[in-house]
Motif scaffolding. Structure first.
Motif, PDB file in Angstrom:
ATOM      1  N   SER B  22     -33.946   9.961   7.888  1.00 32.62           N
ATOM      2  CA  SER B  22     -33.701   9.381   6.571  1.00 32.62           C
ATOM      3  C   SER B  22     -32.219   9.449   6.208  1.00 32.62           C
ATOM      4  O   SER B  22     -31.724   8.658   5.418  1.00 32.62           O
ATOM      5  CB  SER B  22     -34.529  10.108   5.514  1.00 32.62           C
ATOM      6  N   LEU B  23     -31.513  10.424   6.794  1.00 32.29           N
ATOM      7  CA  LEU B  23     -30.096  10.561   6.468  1.00 32.29           C
ATOM      8  C   LEU B  23     -29.207   9.660   7.317  1.00 32.29           C
ATOM      9  O   LEU B  23     -28.053   9.429   6.994  1.00 32.29           O
ATOM     10  CB  LEU B  23     -29.653  12.019   6.662  1.00 32.29           C
ATOM     11  N   ALA B  24     -29.753   9.178   8.438  1.00 33.83           N
ATOM     12  CA  ALA B  24     -28.930   8.374   9.334  1.00 33.83           C
ATOM     13  C   ALA B  24     -28.490   7.088   8.644  1.00 33.83           C
ATOM     14  O   ALA B  24     -29.240   6.524   7.850  1.00 33.83           O
ATOM     15  CB  ALA B  24     -29.726   8.043  10.595  1.00 33.83           C
ATOM     16  N   PRO B  25     -27.292   6.659   8.924  1.00 32.19           N
ATOM     17  CA  PRO B  25     -26.805   5.438   8.277  1.00 32.19           C
ATOM     18  C   PRO B  25     -27.631   4.240   8.710  1.00 32.19           C
ATOM     19  O   PRO B  25     -27.852   4.017   9.892  1.00 32.19           O
ATOM     20  CB  PRO B  25     -25.367   5.310   8.787  1.00 32.19           C
ATOM     21  N   VAL B  26     -28.135   3.497   7.741  1.00 33.39           N
ATOM     22  CA  VAL B  26     -28.989   2.355   8.059  1.00 33.39           C
ATOM     23  C   VAL B  26     -28.151   1.085   7.983  1.00 33.39           C
ATOM     24  O   VAL B  26     -28.264   0.293   7.052  1.00 33.39           O
ATOM     25  CB  VAL B  26     -30.189   2.271   7.091  1.00 33.39           C
ATOM     26  N   GLY B  27     -27.245   0.958   8.947  1.00 29.86           N
ATOM     27  CA  GLY B  27     -26.493  -0.282   9.022  1.00 29.86           C
ATOM     28  C   GLY B  27     -25.402  -0.434   7.969  1.00 29.86           C
ATOM     29  O   GLY B  27     -24.468  -1.160   8.161  1.00 29.86           O
ATOM     30  N   ARG B  28     -25.545   0.259   6.855  1.00 30.09           N
ATOM     31  CA  ARG B  28     -24.597   0.200   5.731  1.00 30.09           C
ATOM     32  C   ARG B  28     -24.073  -1.196   5.444  1.00 30.09           C
ATOM     33  O   ARG B  28     -22.896  -1.484   5.663  1.00 30.09           O
ATOM     34  CB  ARG B  28     -23.427   1.149   5.984  1.00 30.09           C
ATOM     35  N   PRO B  29     -24.919  -2.107   4.977  1.00 27.75           N
ATOM     36  CA  PRO B  29     -24.410  -3.444   4.697  1.00 27.75           C
ATOM     37  C   PRO B  29     -23.458  -3.437   3.499  1.00 27.75           C
ATOM     38  O   PRO B  29     -22.698  -4.374   3.308  1.00 27.75           O
ATOM     39  CB  PRO B  29     -25.683  -4.226   4.366  1.00 27.75           C
ATOM     40  N   ALA B  30     -23.508  -2.359   2.725  1.00 31.86           N
ATOM     41  CA  ALA B  30     -22.716  -2.310   1.491  1.00 31.86           C
ATOM     42  C   ALA B  30     -21.237  -2.532   1.780  1.00 31.86           C
ATOM     43  O   ALA B  30     -20.560  -3.254   1.058  1.00 31.86           O
ATOM     44  CB  ALA B  30     -22.904  -0.985   0.790  1.00 31.86           C
ATOM     45  N   ARG B  31     -20.751  -1.962   2.850  1.00 33.39           N
ATOM     46  CA  ARG B  31     -19.334  -2.003   3.135  1.00 33.39           C
ATOM     47  C   ARG B  31     -18.804  -3.438   3.182  1.00 33.39           C
ATOM     48  O   ARG B  31     -17.756  -3.746   2.632  1.00 33.39           O
ATOM     49  CB  ARG B  31     -19.064  -1.289   4.469  1.00 33.39           C
ATOM     50  N   ALA B  32     -19.539  -4.283   3.845  1.00 35.48           N
ATOM     51  CA  ALA B  32     -19.072  -5.652   4.038  1.00 35.48           C
ATOM     52  C   ALA B  32     -18.868  -6.354   2.712  1.00 35.48           C
ATOM     53  O   ALA B  32     -17.958  -7.151   2.558  1.00 35.48           O
ATOM     54  CB  ALA B  32     -20.076  -6.415   4.889  1.00 35.48           C
ATOM     55  N   GLY B  33     -19.685  -6.026   1.721  1.00 33.46           N
ATOM     56  CA  GLY B  33     -19.608  -6.766   0.479  1.00 33.46           C
ATOM     57  C   GLY B  33     -19.005  -5.987  -0.669  1.00 33.46           C
ATOM     58  O   GLY B  33     -19.185  -6.350  -1.822  1.00 33.46           O
ATOM     59  N   THR B  34     -18.316  -4.884  -0.369  1.00 29.55           N
ATOM     60  CA  THR B  34     -17.738  -4.074  -1.440  1.00 29.55           C
ATOM     61  C   THR B  34     -16.243  -3.925  -1.212  1.00 29.55           C
ATOM     62  O   THR B  34     -15.804  -3.632  -0.111  1.00 29.55           O
ATOM     63  CB  THR B  34     -18.387  -2.689  -1.481  1.00 29.55           C
ATOM     64  N   VAL B  35     -15.479  -4.144  -2.268  1.00 26.53           N
ATOM     65  CA  VAL B  35     -14.037  -4.018  -2.157  1.00 26.53           C
ATOM     66  C   VAL B  35     -13.563  -2.949  -3.130  1.00 26.53           C
ATOM     67  O   VAL B  35     -13.829  -3.021  -4.326  1.00 26.53           O
ATOM     68  CB  VAL B  35     -13.331  -5.360  -2.491  1.00 26.53           C
ATOM     69  N   LEU B  36     -12.889  -1.932  -2.587  1.00 27.26           N
ATOM     70  CA  LEU B  36     -12.317  -0.893  -3.444  1.00 27.26           C
ATOM     71  C   LEU B  36     -10.914  -1.323  -3.836  1.00 27.26           C
ATOM     72  O   LEU B  36     -10.044  -1.448  -2.977  1.00 27.26           O
ATOM     73  CB  LEU B  36     -12.250   0.447  -2.704  1.00 27.26           C
ATOM     74  N   VAL B  37     -10.726  -1.572  -5.128  1.00 26.61           N
ATOM     75  CA  VAL B  37      -9.440  -2.079  -5.587  1.00 26.61           C
ATOM     76  C   VAL B  37      -8.755  -1.038  -6.462  1.00 26.61           C
ATOM     77  O   VAL B  37      -9.311  -0.595  -7.466  1.00 26.61           O
ATOM     78  CB  VAL B  37      -9.607  -3.394  -6.385  1.00 26.61           C
ATOM     79  N   ALA B  38      -7.555  -0.638  -6.059  1.00 24.69           N
ATOM     80  CA  ALA B  38      -6.740   0.256  -6.879  1.00 24.69           C
ATOM     81  C   ALA B  38      -5.888  -0.617  -7.795  1.00 24.69           C
ATOM     82  O   ALA B  38      -5.159  -1.487  -7.320  1.00 24.69           O
ATOM     83  CB  ALA B  38      -5.861   1.125  -5.996  1.00 24.69           C
ATOM     84  N   VAL B  39      -6.024  -0.401  -9.109  1.00 25.51           N
ATOM     85  CA  VAL B  39      -5.426  -1.317 -10.078  1.00 25.51           C
ATOM     86  C   VAL B  39      -4.453  -0.576 -10.994  1.00 25.51           C
ATOM     87  O   VAL B  39      -4.799   0.461 -11.558  1.00 25.51           O
ATOM     88  CB  VAL B  39      -6.527  -1.968 -10.951  1.00 25.51           C
ATOM     89  N   ALA B  40      -3.258  -1.123 -11.143  1.00 23.49           N
ATOM     90  CA  ALA B  40      -2.307  -0.580 -12.115  1.00 23.49           C
ATOM     91  C   ALA B  40      -2.923  -0.694 -13.511  1.00 23.49           C
ATOM     92  O   ALA B  40      -3.631  -1.664 -13.814  1.00 23.49           O
ATOM     93  CB  ALA B  40      -0.994  -1.349 -12.056  1.00 23.49           C
ATOM     94  N   ALA B  41      -2.629   0.324 -14.345  1.00 27.26           N
ATOM     95  CA  ALA B  41      -3.325   0.447 -15.629  1.00 27.26           C
ATOM     96  C   ALA B  41      -3.250  -0.822 -16.472  1.00 27.26           C
ATOM     97  O   ALA B  41      -4.225  -1.202 -17.122  1.00 27.26           O
ATOM     98  CB  ALA B  41      -2.758   1.626 -16.410  1.00 27.26           C
ATOM     99  N   ASN B  42      -2.087  -1.508 -16.433  1.00 23.43           N
ATOM    100  CA  ASN B  42      -1.939  -2.677 -17.312  1.00 23.43           C
ATOM    101  C   ASN B  42      -2.922  -3.771 -16.966  1.00 23.43           C
ATOM    102  O   ASN B  42      -3.282  -4.581 -17.800  1.00 23.43           O
ATOM    103  CB  ASN B  42      -0.505  -3.209 -17.224  1.00 23.43           C
ATOM    104  N   PHE B  43      -3.378  -3.800 -15.694  1.00 23.43           N
ATOM    105  CA  PHE B  43      -4.235  -4.889 -15.234  1.00 23.43           C
ATOM    106  C   PHE B  43      -5.720  -4.517 -15.236  1.00 23.43           C
ATOM    107  O   PHE B  43      -6.574  -5.290 -14.802  1.00 23.43           O
ATOM    108  CB  PHE B  43      -3.799  -5.324 -13.825  1.00 23.43           C
ATOM    109  N   ALA B  44      -6.031  -3.325 -15.745  1.00 26.28           N
ATOM    110  CA  ALA B  44      -7.408  -2.830 -15.694  1.00 26.28           C
ATOM    111  C   ALA B  44      -8.375  -3.791 -16.381  1.00 26.28           C
ATOM    112  O   ALA B  44      -9.429  -4.131 -15.846  1.00 26.28           O
ATOM    113  CB  ALA B  44      -7.486  -1.449 -16.339  1.00 26.28           C
TER     114      ALA B  44
END
Lengths: 226, 265
Positions: B22-44
């Motif tokens: 149950s703990l094994a990674p199940v393909g992790r499709p999330a990664r392909a469709g998720t973007v981690l964006v670091a944003v300067a405060a003014n543009f939040a």
């Protein structure tokens, strides 16, 4: 800015810690004394209030201080009428913040000391016709020396290390509210790692020495209660 | 007794195996469709409004981390797992590219920042009276972002220097770590005036429109804000799609322009 290390924030921090610790001793002593001797039901509540800064994140304290010390608030407004200055963004405001933040580090060791002394020595002093104040200063205070030393070292050290609250209510004004932790933060953010390293090392050594002091105090001044 | 013990043991073995599976990674499709964006405060604000638009168009999720450009830069240099940096300046994205933490050739200016002098008091800044108000000095504190840390702070400083007020205001300047903190200092009434990103004044979350002076763009060097694709996302199609969205999608451009930014070229 690159090059010489500006020690202004260090001196400002030491001044802030010294003044705050002094105020904490003056406020903390009667509070700790009362907590040590009271049978009141309010004791648990007051103890909890005193300990809150231990568990609350500095952002909560900082946010509340920003709101309740602002010129539009009752306290902040009164301060402006009295002094013509803001309480936030001022050295006085930082003292207020530090006293609140470090209160448990003063009260808890003192309370423990007073509790371990108990009432007996003071009652003995009273039978020798010592007044209450006399008994407090000549009997209780020396016996609580360990508690006082611990309280001073811990409160001072915490005042030195405070960051989150100052970040929110300080305004980063050189000579007034730019303390050492803020200066380090700024050095890191502007990639001045050499200066950040120097100031951090000073804090690291200071904190270590302070803790060694606390532990030696606890060894060398065993409670003289008998 | 012994058999019973053995079967109990087998039971545990099964349970442990089941847990492992149950703990094994199940393909992790999330990664392909998720973007981690670091944003300067003014543009939040803008980033938060762009995320649902992008999601509607592509089905990909945007996860936003807000901070000052300097702090985000330091985090990225030290291995923070962001896919994209939306900086408040051009310098940090360039440094990241030079340092090998960003993918070469992906930098572009996604917005040009605008400043406003702002007060929550609707009568504080009379129309056209911004410079006069600053010069008269009938206030205790003017909050700006720290010019050493934040591009909006540097632009605020240039503006005050241009007005010949920088030195005279020294006793009254308070500094936030980024425009977000500047906004909170003013919104809580601790500082009467602040120089903020116009996006904060125009944000629907700002419930006190107050009064403001929109500082003309020629009072300071343009605040060109660059985006860059970071190394961990070199092969992240969703991240590249978001950059393209930011650069050319008409809906995205409208959102950005609506918050007081310059877009173009």
């Amino acid at each position: 800015m690159i090059g010489a290390l500006d020690l202004g924030p260090l001196w400002l921090t030491l001044r802030l810690a010294a003044i705050s610790t002094l105020i904490l001793l003056i406020l903390g002593t009667p509070l700790a004394w009362w907590l040590a001797h009271t049978g009141s039901r309010a004791k648990s509540v007051i103890e909890a209030v005193t300990a809150l800064p231990l568990v609350l994140p500095p952002t909560v304290l900082g946010f509340y201080l920003l709101v309740f010390l602002s010129p539009g608030s009752a306290i902040g407004g009164m301060w402006v009428r009295m002094t013509g200055e803001n309480l936030t963004f001022s050295f006085s405001g930082l003292v207020v913040a530090t006293v609140i933040y470090a209160l448990p580090f003063t009260v808890q060791p003192l309370q423990a000391s007073f509790e371990s002394i108990g009432r007996a020595p003071l009652e003995a002093a009273a039978t020798l016709r010592a007044s209450g104040w006399d008994a407090f200063f000549t009997v209780a205070t020396p016996m609580a020396l360990r508690g006082y030393l611990t309280a001073v070292v811990l409160s001072f050290a915490h005042a030195i290390g405070e960051f989150g609250v100052v970040l929110m209510v300080g305004g980063n004004i050189p000579g007034r509210t730019k303390v050492i932790s803020i200066a380090i933060y700024e050095h890191v953010e502007t990639l001045e790692y050499a200066q950040a390293h120097m100031l951090s090392l000073i804090l690291l050594v200071f904190s270590f020495v302070a803790l060694v002091a606390v532990y030696s105090i606890n060894r060398r001044f065993p409670l003289r209660v008998g | 007794m012994n058999a019973c013990f053995r079967s109990a043991r087998r039971g545990w073995l099964f349970a442990a195996l089941a847990l492992l599976v149950s703990l094994a990674p199940v393909g992790r499709p999330a990664r392909a469709g998720t973007v981690l964006v670091a944003v300067a405060a003014n543009f939040a604000e803008a980033a938060q409004r762009l995320a649902p638009v992008f999601r509607r168009e592509t089905g990909d999720d945007i996860v936003i981390t807000v901070g000052s450009t300097g702090k985000l830069y330091a985090q990225i240099v030290n291995g923070a797992p962001y896919d994209i940096l939306l900086a408040a300046d051009q310098r940090r994205p360039r440094l990241l590219e030079e340092g090998g933490q960003a993918v070469a050739g992906t930098r572009f200016t996604y917005a040009t920042g605008q400043l406003s002098l702002w007060s929550p008091d609707p009568r504080a800044i009379a129309p056209g009276q911004g410079p006069a108000l600053l010069a008269r000095g009938g206030f205790r504190h003017l909050a700006i972002a720290n010019p050493a840390l934040a591009p909006y702070g540097a632009a605020a400083r240039q503006t005050l220097e241009r007005l010949g007020l920088w030195r005279g205001l020294q006793g009254r300047l308070v500094m936030g770590q980024n425009v977000g903190q500047v906004f909170s200092m003013v919104a809580t009434g601790n500082a009467e005036l602040g120089i903020i990103a116009r996006s904060y004044a125009l944000s629907p979350r700002n419930t006190t429109p107050g009064s403001r002076w929109d500082i003309p763009a020629d009072m300071h060097a343009p605040i060109r804000q660059d985006a860059v694709l970071l190394k961990p996302a070199a092969d992240n199609a969703a991240a590249r799609a978001f950059l393209a969205f930011l650069a050319g999608d008409p809906a995205a451009r409208a959102v950005i322009r609506g918050l007081g930014y310059g877009v173009g070229r």
